[in-house]
Enzyme design. Structure first.
Site, mmCIF file in Angstrom:
data_model
loop_
_atom_site.group_PDB
_atom_site.id
_atom_site.type_symbol
_atom_site.label_atom_id
_atom_site.label_comp_id
_atom_site.label_asym_id
_atom_site.label_seq_id
_atom_site.Cartn_x
_atom_site.Cartn_y
_atom_site.Cartn_z
ATOM 1 N N LYS A 167 -0.002 8.342 -17.229
ATOM 2 C CA LYS A 167 0.955 9.239 -16.596
ATOM 3 C C LYS A 167 2.047 8.388 -15.946
ATOM 4 C CE LYS A 167 2.542 10.904 -13.360
ATOM 5 N NZ LYS A 167 3.997 10.899 -12.953
ATOM 6 N N GLU A 242 -2.726 -0.056 -6.211
ATOM 7 C CA GLU A 242 -1.701 -1.085 -6.012
ATOM 8 C C GLU A 242 -0.538 -0.402 -5.317
ATOM 9 O OE1 GLU A 242 -3.330 -4.632 -7.963
ATOM 10 O OE2 GLU A 242 -1.688 -4.233 -6.581
ATOM 11 N N CYS A 276 7.546 -4.513 -5.572
ATOM 12 C CA CYS A 276 6.582 -4.397 -4.461
ATOM 13 C C CYS A 276 6.384 -5.724 -3.738
ATOM 14 C CB CYS A 276 5.245 -3.920 -5.010
ATOM 15 S SG CYS A 276 4.573 -5.032 -6.256
ATOM 16 N N GLU A 374 9.555 -0.672 3.947
ATOM 17 C CA GLU A 374 9.919 -1.200 2.633
ATOM 18 C C GLU A 374 11.343 -0.760 2.278
ATOM 19 O OE1 GLU A 374 7.604 0.341 -0.722
ATOM 20 O OE2 GLU A 374 7.308 -1.727 -1.348
#
Ligand SMILES: NC(=O)c1ccc[n+]([C@@H]2O[C@H](COP(=O)([O-])OP(=O)(O)OC[C@H]3O[C@@H](n4cnc5c(N)ncnc54)[C@H](O)[C@@H]3O)[C@@H](O)[C@H]2O)c1
Ligand SMILES: O=C[C@H](O)CS(=O)(=O)O
Length: 471
Positions: A167, A242, A276, A374
Site C-alpha cells: 500500500k 520505521e 527521515c 521534523e
C-alpha cells in the site's frame, strides 16, 4: 491495483497524482478501499502455502530476476519517481539502485535463515528451534522514497516465504505500479505480491480487522505509527515501524571542516531535506563555528533549485503546499525568536510548483520549533555549543531517536560522544550511512525494529521451539 495477478479498479474513482514541480497531473490510480484490500488479503493468504513451501533458493530466483529487471528499467522508474514526487532525476536513479540492492541482498539472506539445536537437560529429549515465515504481510509506505521503502520490506518478506500486500502513499503510487509490472515480468506466482491503492484509512481498517494478516510493516510518520500500534492490539499483529526523525548533527572543534561541510550537505539536502535521516539541527562547537558557517553557507549558495527533470538541479520541490507551509513556519518562528538567515529563507512558487530556497539560519536555540519538530525541508539551523557534554544533552533532548551525526577526527571524543547518543543510526564523519546490509531503524518514538541487514529478515520470521521426546 494488482490483486491475485490481475490489474483491477477500472470501475472505481481515481486519485490524481500531481507533479509538485508544476502542479500537472502525471497519472491516476484507482481509489481502492476495504473491499479491494480484503480481496488482496485473500489472494495473499491463498498464495502463502505454496510460496512458503518453495526453497529459499527457488524464491531467490524470482528475486534475482526482479533485481535485474529493476536495473534494466532504471531510467523509466527514475522518471516516474521524479515526475510524481519531485526528487532530482539523478537522485531518483540512485534510489532505484538502492531499492534494487535490497532485493539482491535479501535474495541471498533468505538462504541464511538458520534454526538451532539446544543441548537437552534430559537424555530422552532433543530440543530444536525451527524458523517459519510469519505469514501474510501488509506493507504501508511513505511518499519520499517510493521504490526503496517498498523493496526494503518486500525483499526480506518474500525471501522468508511471506506473501505481500503493498500500500504505497497516494502522493507517489506510480512507482509502485511500475514495480508491480516488473514483479509480473519476474514471474512471481499470482497472489504472492499484491498492490492496493486508495483510501489509507479504509485499506488499513481491512488490514487490521482481517486476521489473515499477521504482520504489518509500516514506514511513515510517528503520528500514524502510533495509530497503527493502537489498532494492531486487537489481533496482536506483528509490527515493524520505521517512523519520524529529528537528526542532530554535531561538529566538534577538531573536525575536518571540509569533511564536515561535505557530510552536512549530503545529509541535509538530499531529497530537498525530505528524508527521515536528514540533519534537522546542527550543533557546532565555538572553536570551529565561524569557519564552518562560512564554508557551509558558500556551499549551500551553490545549490540549484528547479524541476527535478533538469539534470543540473540539486533541490527539487517540496511534496505539496502543506510541506511548504511547514518549512515557512519553521523559518519564520526561528527568525521571530532571534535567529538570523545566513542564506535563503524564502519560498519559490512559480508555475504552480512548491519550492523553498536552500537555507542556513544561525543563532538558533532549543526554544525554536525547527529545533523540536521534523522540518522535512532544505533548512539548516545552526546552534553554537561549547562542550561535548552540552552537545550530547541537546542532541538527546527529543522524543525521536532515528539518526545522528558526529564530525570529529578525535577517536576518543567521537567514541565518548556517540556512546551518549540515543539514536539507532549514527554517521561518524559520514553524512550518508544507508545501505542494504545494515540495520536501519530508530530508538524511542522513531520506531520499532530494524530494516536491512540480517535483523531485517528476522522481522518476517517466527521461531518455533520443538521439543522431541525420544523415550
Ligand atoms: N524511519 C524511516 O525509515 C522513514 C523512512 C521514510 C519516511 N519516514 C517518515 O515518514 C514521514 C513522511 O512520509 P509520509 O508523509 O508519507 O508519512 P505518513 O505517515 O503521512 O504516511 C505514510 C503511509 O501511511 C499511510 N497512512 C496515512 N494515514 C494512515 C492511517 N491512518 N492508517 C494507515 N495508513 C495511513 C499513507 O497513505 C502512506 O502510505 C516522515 O515523518 C518521515 O520521517 C521514515
Ligand atoms: O527517509 C527515510 C529513508 O529511510 C532514508 S534512506 O533512503 O533509507 O537513507
Amino acid at each position: 491495483m494488482n490483486i491475485n495477478g490481475e490489474w483491477v479498479g477500472d470501475d472505481l474513482d481515481t486519485i490524481n497524482v500531481v507533479n509538485p514541480a508544476n502542479g500537472e497531473t502525471v497519472g491516476t490510480v484507482p481509489r481502492g478501499g476495504e473491499k479491494e484490500a480484503n480481496q488482496a488479503i485473500e489472494a495473499a493468504h491463498n498464495a502463502f502455502h505454496s510460496w512458503s513451501q518453495l526453497t529459499a533458493y527457488e524464491r531467490a530466483g524470482y528475486l534475482k530476476r526482479l533485481h535485474q529487471l529493476m536495473l534494466d528499467n532504471t531510467e523509466e522508474l527514475a522518471e516516474i519517481m521524479t515526475l510524481e514526487m519531485g526528487k532530482p532525476i539523478h537522485e531518483s536513479r540512485g534510489e532505484v539502485k538502492y531499492a534494487a540492492s535490497f532485493i539482491e541482498w535479501f535474495a541471498e539472506e533468505g538462504k541464511r535463515i538458520y534454526g538451532e539445536t539446544i543441548p537437552s537437560h534430559v537424555s530422552g529429549k532433543r530440543l530444536q528451534v525451527w524458523k517459519k515465515p510469519v505469514g501474510v504481510v501488509a506493507a504501508i509506505t511513505p511518499w519520499n522514497f517510493p521504490a526503496a521503502m517498498l523493496t526494503r520490506k518486500m525483499g526480506p518478506a518474500l525471501a522468508a516465504g511471506c506473501t505481500v500486500i503493498m500500500k504505497p502513499s497516494g502522493e507517489s503510487p506510480l512507482t509502485a505500479v511500475k514495480l508491480m509490472e516488473l514483479c509480473e515480468q519476474a514471474g512471481f506466482p499470482k497472489g504472492v505480491i499484491n498492490l492496493v491503492t486508495g483510501s489509507s484509512s479504509k485499506i488499513a481498517k481491512a488490514i487490521m480487522e482481517n486476521d489473515k494478516v499477521r504482520k504489518i510493516t509500516f514506514t511513515g510518520s510517528t503520528e500514524v505509527g502510533k495509530i497503527l500500534i493502537r489498532q494492531s492490539a486487537d489481533q496482536v499483529k506483528r509490527l515493524s515501524l520505521e517512523l519520524g526523525g529529528h537528526a542532530p548533527l554535531i561538529v566538534l572543534d577538531d573536525a575536518n571542516v571540509d569533511v564536515a561541510v561535505k557530510g552536512v550537505m549530503a545529509s541535509k539536502f538530499r531529497n530537498a531535506g525530505q528524508t527521515c535521516i536528514c540533519a534537522n539541527r546542527i550543533y557546532v562547537q565555538s572553536g570551529i563555528y565561524d569557519a564552518f558557517v562560512e564554508k557551509f553557507s558558500k556551499a549551500v549558495e551553490e545549490l540549484k533549485v528547479g524541476n527535478g527533470m533538469n539534470e543540473s538541479v540539486d533541490i527539487g520541490p517540496l511534496i505539496n503546499q502543506a510541506g511548504l507551509d511547514k518549512v515557512n513556519h519553521h523559518v519564520d518562528d526561528a527568525v521571530n525568536k532571534g535567529a538570523s538567515v545566513v542564506t535563503g529563507g524564502k519560498s519559490i512558487t512559480e508555475d504552480r510548483g512548491v519550492f523553498y530556497q536552500p537555507t542556513v539560519i544561525k543563532d538558533v536555540d532549543q526554544s525554536m520549533v525547527v529545533m523540536q519538530e521534523e522540518t522535512f525541508g532544505p533548512v539548516a539551523p545552526i546552534q553554537k555549543i561549547e562542550s561535548l557534554e552540552e552537545a550530547a544533552a541537546f542532541a538527546n533532548d527529543t522524543p525521536y531517536g532515528l539518526a545522528a551525526y558526529v564530525f570529529t577526527e578525535n577517536v576518543a571524543k567521537g567514541t565518548r560522544l556517540i556512546e551518549q547518543l540515543n539514536f539507532g543510526i549514527v554517521g561518524w564523519n559520514d553524512g550518508a550511512p544507508s545501505a542494504a546490509q545494515v540495520p536501519f531503524g530508530g530508538m524511542k518514538e522513531s520506531g520499532i525494529g530494524r530494516e536491512g541487514g540480517h535483523e531485517g529478515i528476522d522481522a518476517f520470521v517466527e521461531s518455533q521451539y520443538v521439543s522431541i521426546g525420544m523415550e
